[in-house]
Design an enzyme around this catalytic site. Sequence first.
Site, mmCIF file in Angstrom:
data_model
loop_
_atom_site.group_PDB
_atom_site.id
_atom_site.type_symbol
_atom_site.label_atom_id
_atom_site.label_comp_id
_atom_site.label_asym_id
_atom_site.label_seq_id
_atom_site.Cartn_x
_atom_site.Cartn_y
_atom_site.Cartn_z
ATOM 1 C CB ILE A 1 74.179 -115.307 11.462
ATOM 2 C CG1 ILE A 1 75.362 -114.330 11.560
ATOM 3 C CG2 ILE A 1 72.892 -114.497 11.395
ATOM 4 C CD1 ILE A 1 75.504 -113.416 10.319
ATOM 5 C CB SER A 2 76.440 -115.419 16.820
ATOM 6 O OG SER A 2 76.787 -116.785 16.825
#
Length: 218
Positions: free
Chosen positions: A63-64
Amino acid sequence: MNDDVEQRVARLKVIERIAEKNNFRADVMAALEVVERHQFIAEYQQAKAYRDKPLPIDAGQTISQITTVAAQTNLLNLQKGQKVLEIGTGSGYQTAILLEMGFQVYSMERIEKLHLLAKENLNKTGYDKAVLIYGDGFEGLPQYAPYDGILIACAAPGIPDKLLEQLAIGGRMVVPVGVYEQKMTVIERISADDYHSSFEGYYHFVPMLKGKESDIQY
Ligand code: SAH
């Protein structure tokens, strides 16, 4: 404090730090405040939900970082109601941010397990309006084109041709381009044949890979 209150406090704190360092649009900041990132990550990572860092999700993907999600969304520079194609659904967190901002969202993921995980995360948080597609982002979704915005959440080796064609005139593609490190690139379609591109800093993303992958190998 119960878990949710604790997580909310942590979320507000990280948003405050992001606001000090960046000048993102108010609607981007408002969406960061509402969407609960901890709902998009695994149980064992809960304590890290509001560190401004990428976190592992599953299938070797991440997940960024919160700032990266905000920066890409900010660069899209769209208004409520406009149509966005996202490549790399991952956990569904970025998708939820786009939905919270009132965009019509189409999102593609090449790993089936993550496509299903995102669906689950988005349904449980009430963000169930996106069209989620298990497929190869290099192909895009011509059947719903043109898009006012295309957001690529993985490192593209170059500008994907088929996605350029699916961009509306006046639309913008936000794409990290490169192998070891990526140049965040914004491409605006000026007319049928003219594009303008700008460079918006260096980032690190997981690679954009060709073709679909089923979960059999994981
Ligand atoms: N936006 C996501 C970030 C996911 S990381 C989030 O908020 O969680 C990038 C994702 O892009 C990975 O899940 C990876 O599987 C996916 N991806 C890589 N190449 C792709 C392609 N060609 N088509 C669709 N998705 C792709």
